[in-house]
Scaffold this motif. Structure first.
Motif, PDB file in Angstrom:
ATOM      1  N   CYS A  81     -21.282 -42.814  30.941  1.00  0.00           N
ATOM      2  CA  CYS A  81     -21.190 -41.376  31.210  1.00  0.00           C
ATOM      3  C   CYS A  81     -21.898 -40.998  32.506  1.00  0.00           C
ATOM      4  O   CYS A  81     -21.420 -40.139  33.269  1.00  0.00           O
ATOM      5  N   GLU A  84     -19.676 -42.212  35.363  1.00  0.00           N
ATOM      6  CA  GLU A  84     -18.480 -41.374  35.435  1.00  0.00           C
ATOM      7  C   GLU A  84     -18.807 -40.015  36.044  1.00  0.00           C
ATOM      8  O   GLU A  84     -18.073 -39.515  36.903  1.00  0.00           O
ATOM      9  N   ALA A  85     -19.913 -39.410  35.618  1.00  0.00           N
ATOM     10  CA  ALA A  85     -20.310 -38.101  36.138  1.00  0.00           C
ATOM     11  C   ALA A  85     -20.612 -38.177  37.630  1.00  0.00           C
ATOM     12  O   ALA A  85     -20.190 -37.309  38.410  1.00  0.00           O
ATOM     13  N   LYS A  88     -17.292 -38.825  39.623  1.00  0.00           N
ATOM     14  CA  LYS A  88     -16.328 -37.720  39.502  1.00  0.00           C
ATOM     15  C   LYS A  88     -16.774 -36.522  40.328  1.00  0.00           C
ATOM     16  O   LYS A  88     -15.958 -35.912  41.045  1.00  0.00           O
ATOM     17  N   CYS A 134     -20.028 -35.597  28.577  1.00  0.00           N
ATOM     18  CA  CYS A 134     -19.480 -36.896  28.196  1.00  0.00           C
ATOM     19  C   CYS A 134     -20.255 -37.499  27.023  1.00  0.00           C
ATOM     20  O   CYS A 134     -19.668 -37.965  26.037  1.00  0.00           O
ATOM     21  N   GLU A 137     -19.623 -35.611  23.701  1.00  0.00           N
ATOM     22  CA  GLU A 137     -18.332 -35.921  23.083  1.00  0.00           C
ATOM     23  C   GLU A 137     -18.352 -37.283  22.402  1.00  0.00           C
ATOM     24  O   GLU A 137     -17.909 -37.431  21.253  1.00  0.00           O
ATOM     25  N   ARG A 138     -18.891 -38.286  23.087  1.00  0.00           N
ATOM     26  CA  ARG A 138     -18.822 -39.640  22.556  1.00  0.00           C
ATOM     27  C   ARG A 138     -19.857 -39.901  21.467  1.00  0.00           C
ATOM     28  O   ARG A 138     -19.571 -40.567  20.469  1.00  0.00           O
TER      29      ARG A 138
END
Length: 238
Positions: A81, A84-85, A88, A134, A137-138
Protein backbone atom coordinates in the motif's frame (compact mmCIF):
# COMPACT_ATOMS: atom_id res chain seq x y z
CA UNK A 1 -10.75 9.58 2.10
CA UNK A 2 -10.97 13.03 3.66
CA UNK A 3 -7.75 15.04 3.25
CA UNK A 4 -7.47 17.89 5.76
CA UNK A 5 -5.86 21.14 4.51
CA UNK A 6 -2.77 22.26 6.37
CA UNK A 7 -3.62 24.08 9.60
CA UNK A 8 -7.25 22.94 9.70
CA UNK A 9 -8.51 21.45 13.00
CA UNK A 10 -8.54 17.71 13.27
CA UNK A 11 -11.80 15.95 12.42
CA UNK A 12 -12.90 12.63 13.89
CA UNK A 13 -10.99 9.75 12.31
CA UNK A 14 -12.59 8.50 9.09
CA UNK A 15 -10.90 5.12 9.31
CA UNK A 16 -11.74 1.83 10.96
CA UNK A 17 -10.80 1.69 14.62
CA UNK A 18 -11.26 -1.86 15.95
CA UNK A 19 -11.36 -0.98 19.63
CA UNK A 20 -14.55 -2.91 20.39
CA UNK A 21 -16.26 -1.98 23.70
CA UNK A 22 -13.57 0.62 24.31
CA UNK A 23 -15.31 2.79 21.70
CA UNK A 24 -18.20 3.29 24.11
CA UNK A 25 -15.85 5.37 26.21
CA UNK A 26 -16.56 7.70 29.13
CA UNK A 27 -15.90 11.41 28.67
CA UNK A 28 -14.12 13.50 31.28
CA UNK A 29 -16.63 16.17 32.38
CA UNK A 30 -13.95 18.79 33.01
CA UNK A 31 -12.16 18.56 29.66
CA UNK A 32 -14.53 16.70 27.35
CA UNK A 33 -11.70 14.26 26.63
CA UNK A 34 -12.52 10.71 25.65
CA UNK A 35 -10.94 8.33 28.16
CA UNK A 36 -10.51 4.67 27.30
CA UNK A 37 -8.61 2.56 29.85
CA UNK A 38 -6.73 -0.53 28.73
CA UNK A 39 -8.99 -2.76 30.82
CA UNK A 40 -12.02 -2.06 32.95
CA UNK A 41 -14.37 -4.28 34.89
CA UNK A 42 -17.27 -3.18 32.68
CA UNK A 43 -15.25 -3.94 29.58
CA UNK A 44 -14.34 -7.39 30.86
CA UNK A 45 -17.97 -8.17 31.62
CA UNK A 46 -18.98 -6.95 28.19
CA UNK A 47 -16.34 -9.10 26.51
CA UNK A 48 -17.49 -12.20 28.44
CA UNK A 49 -21.08 -11.54 27.46
CA UNK A 50 -20.09 -11.21 23.81
CA UNK A 51 -18.02 -14.39 23.96
CA UNK A 52 -20.85 -16.31 25.60
CA UNK A 53 -23.27 -15.20 22.91
CA UNK A 54 -20.84 -16.26 20.20
CA UNK A 55 -20.41 -19.70 21.75
CA UNK A 56 -24.16 -20.20 21.85
CA UNK A 57 -24.42 -19.24 18.19
CA UNK A 58 -21.43 -21.34 17.22
CA UNK A 59 -19.30 -18.39 16.19
CA UNK A 60 -16.61 -18.14 18.84
CA UNK A 61 -14.02 -15.53 17.96
CA UNK A 62 -10.74 -16.12 19.80
CA UNK A 63 -9.24 -12.88 21.11
CA UNK A 64 -5.55 -12.74 20.32
CA UNK A 65 -2.68 -10.93 18.69
CA UNK A 66 -1.86 -11.81 15.09
CA UNK A 67 0.41 -14.83 14.85
CA UNK A 68 3.75 -14.60 13.03
CA UNK A 69 2.35 -15.65 9.66
CA UNK A 70 -0.52 -13.18 9.96
CA UNK A 71 1.86 -10.39 11.00
CA UNK A 72 4.07 -11.10 8.00
CA UNK A 73 1.01 -10.96 5.76
CA UNK A 74 -0.07 -7.67 7.35
CA UNK A 75 3.39 -6.16 6.82
CA UNK A 76 3.35 -7.28 3.19
CA UNK A 77 0.06 -5.45 2.70
CA UNK A 78 1.42 -2.32 4.42
CA UNK A 79 4.48 -2.26 2.15
CA UNK A 80 2.37 -2.81 -0.97
CA UNK A 81 0.00 0.00 0.00
CA UNK A 82 2.86 2.40 0.79
CA UNK A 83 4.53 1.72 -2.57
CA UNK A 84 1.24 1.98 -4.44
CA UNK A 85 0.38 5.29 -2.76
CA UNK A 86 3.83 6.75 -3.43
CA UNK A 87 3.94 5.95 -7.13
CA UNK A 88 0.26 6.71 -7.79
CA UNK A 89 0.44 10.21 -6.30
CA UNK A 90 3.71 10.94 -8.13
CA UNK A 91 2.25 9.70 -11.43
CA UNK A 92 -0.97 11.67 -11.04
CA UNK A 93 0.90 14.91 -10.34
CA UNK A 94 4.04 14.68 -12.45
CA UNK A 95 3.43 12.00 -15.08
CA UNK A 96 4.38 8.36 -15.44
CA UNK A 97 7.95 7.64 -14.36
CA UNK A 98 8.51 11.23 -13.24
CA UNK A 99 8.98 12.80 -9.84
CA UNK A 100 9.42 16.20 -8.26
CA UNK A 101 13.01 17.53 -8.40
CA UNK A 102 14.57 17.29 -4.95
CA UNK A 103 15.44 20.99 -5.18
CA UNK A 104 11.70 21.82 -5.17
CA UNK A 105 10.79 19.87 -2.03
CA UNK A 106 10.97 22.92 0.24
CA UNK A 107 9.16 25.19 -2.23
CA UNK A 108 5.42 26.01 -2.09
CA UNK A 109 3.31 23.52 -4.07
CA UNK A 110 2.09 24.88 -7.43
CA UNK A 111 -1.41 23.45 -7.17
CA UNK A 112 -4.77 25.11 -6.65
CA UNK A 113 -5.54 23.31 -3.37
CA UNK A 114 -2.47 23.49 -1.15
CA UNK A 115 -2.51 21.04 1.76
CA UNK A 116 0.77 22.30 3.28
CA UNK A 117 3.27 25.13 2.79
CA UNK A 118 5.87 22.93 1.02
CA UNK A 119 5.81 20.28 -1.70
CA UNK A 120 7.37 17.79 0.72
CA UNK A 121 4.54 18.07 3.24
CA UNK A 122 1.85 18.42 0.58
CA UNK A 123 2.95 15.16 -1.04
CA UNK A 124 3.26 13.48 2.35
CA UNK A 125 -0.36 14.27 3.20
CA UNK A 126 -1.60 12.93 -0.15
CA UNK A 127 0.49 9.76 0.08
CA UNK A 128 -0.53 9.04 3.66
CA UNK A 129 -4.21 9.42 2.73
CA UNK A 130 -3.83 7.06 -0.25
CA UNK A 131 -1.89 4.49 1.80
CA UNK A 132 -4.42 4.61 4.64
CA UNK A 133 -7.31 4.04 2.22
CA UNK A 134 -5.52 1.03 0.74
CA UNK A 135 -4.68 -0.44 4.17
CA UNK A 136 -8.22 0.20 5.40
CA UNK A 137 -9.73 -1.72 2.51
CA UNK A 138 -7.39 -4.69 2.64
CA UNK A 139 -7.11 -5.06 6.42
CA UNK A 140 -10.89 -4.84 6.79
CA UNK A 141 -11.11 -8.05 4.77
CA UNK A 142 -8.31 -9.96 6.49
CA UNK A 143 -7.76 -8.48 9.98
CA UNK A 144 -10.89 -6.44 10.74
CA UNK A 145 -10.54 -6.58 14.55
CA UNK A 146 -6.80 -6.13 14.90
CA UNK A 147 -5.81 -2.75 13.50
CA UNK A 148 -6.28 0.97 14.02
CA UNK A 149 -5.29 3.80 11.69
CA UNK A 150 -4.00 6.93 13.43
CA UNK A 151 -5.19 6.11 16.96
CA UNK A 152 -4.23 8.75 19.52
CA UNK A 153 -2.81 7.54 22.85
CA UNK A 154 -1.76 8.96 26.18
CA UNK A 155 -1.03 7.48 29.59
CA UNK A 156 -3.35 8.22 32.48
CA UNK A 157 -1.45 10.28 35.04
CA UNK A 158 -2.31 8.29 38.17
CA UNK A 159 -2.40 4.70 36.93
CA UNK A 160 -0.04 5.01 33.93
CA UNK A 161 -2.57 2.95 31.94
CA UNK A 162 -2.60 3.49 28.20
CA UNK A 163 -5.66 5.38 27.01
CA UNK A 164 -7.23 6.23 23.68
CA UNK A 165 -7.89 9.95 23.67
CA UNK A 166 -8.90 12.86 21.48
CA UNK A 167 -6.69 15.28 23.43
CA UNK A 168 -3.63 16.49 21.52
CA UNK A 169 -1.59 17.73 24.49
CA UNK A 170 0.57 14.97 25.95
CA UNK A 171 -0.57 12.36 23.44
CA UNK A 172 1.01 10.46 20.56
CA UNK A 173 -0.57 9.37 17.28
CA UNK A 174 1.19 6.59 15.33
CA UNK A 175 0.19 6.03 11.71
CA UNK A 176 -0.84 2.40 12.09
CA UNK A 177 -1.19 -0.02 15.00
CA UNK A 178 -1.71 -3.77 15.05
CA UNK A 179 -3.35 -4.72 18.34
CA UNK A 180 -5.14 -7.36 20.37
CA UNK A 181 -8.53 -8.37 19.02
CA UNK A 182 -11.01 -5.48 19.48
CA UNK A 183 -8.71 -3.69 21.95
CA UNK A 184 -6.59 -0.90 20.49
CA UNK A 185 -4.90 -0.20 23.84
CA UNK A 186 -3.16 -3.60 23.83
CA UNK A 187 -0.56 -2.81 21.19
CA UNK A 188 1.15 -5.50 19.16
CA UNK A 189 3.17 -3.45 16.65
CA UNK A 190 3.44 0.20 15.59
CA UNK A 191 4.18 1.27 12.00
CA UNK A 192 5.17 4.77 10.93
CA UNK A 193 4.88 5.60 7.21
CA UNK A 194 7.57 7.83 5.70
CA UNK A 195 7.57 9.01 2.09
CA UNK A 196 10.65 10.44 0.33
CA UNK A 197 10.42 13.69 -1.59
CA UNK A 198 12.04 13.96 -4.99
CA UNK A 199 14.96 11.62 -5.57
CA UNK A 200 16.00 11.32 -1.93
CA UNK A 201 16.84 7.77 -0.88
CA UNK A 202 18.15 8.44 2.62
CA UNK A 203 17.51 6.33 5.69
CA UNK A 204 14.86 8.12 7.82
CA UNK A 205 16.43 6.64 10.97
CA UNK A 206 19.33 9.09 10.54
CA UNK A 207 17.02 12.02 11.29
CA UNK A 208 17.21 12.94 14.99
CA UNK A 209 13.56 14.04 14.99
CA UNK A 210 12.50 10.65 13.65
CA UNK A 211 14.59 8.89 16.32
CA UNK A 212 12.82 10.90 19.03
CA UNK A 213 9.43 10.16 17.47
CA UNK A 214 10.10 6.42 17.40
CA UNK A 215 11.34 6.46 21.00
CA UNK A 216 8.04 8.06 22.00
CA UNK A 217 6.15 5.30 20.20
CA UNK A 218 8.32 2.68 21.89
CA UNK A 219 7.24 4.11 25.25
CA UNK A 220 3.63 3.28 24.37
CA UNK A 221 4.53 -0.39 24.71
CA UNK A 222 3.87 -3.31 22.40
CA UNK A 223 4.94 -6.83 21.56
CA UNK A 224 7.47 -5.68 18.95
CA UNK A 225 9.66 -2.66 18.28
CA UNK A 226 8.11 0.22 16.30
CA UNK A 227 9.22 0.23 12.65
CA UNK A 228 9.29 2.66 9.74
CA UNK A 229 7.78 1.76 6.37
CA UNK A 230 9.01 3.52 3.23
CA UNK A 231 8.51 2.79 -0.48
CA UNK A 232 12.26 2.45 -1.02
CA UNK A 233 13.41 0.62 2.14
CA UNK A 234 10.08 -1.16 2.86
CA UNK A 235 10.14 -2.34 6.50
CA UNK A 236 12.96 -0.48 8.22
CA UNK A 237 13.91 -1.58 11.75
CA UNK A 238 16.41 0.16 13.97
Amino acid sequence: VTVRPYGAPAAPAQFHQSCGPACAAPVAPSTGEILVPAATRAGQVFEKAVQAAEVIQGFLNVSKFLDEAQKERAEKIIVECVKEAHFKVEEDLFGKGKTLPSSDCKKPPTVEKKLAPTWQRHLGILKHAAAFACIQERFSEEFPDNFAIEPRYRREELTNELMLTDRWVGSKQPDLVLHFTRNATRIQCIYELKFPCGNEQGDPWRDKRVQIQMEEYRALGGECEPVIVTPQLEISRR
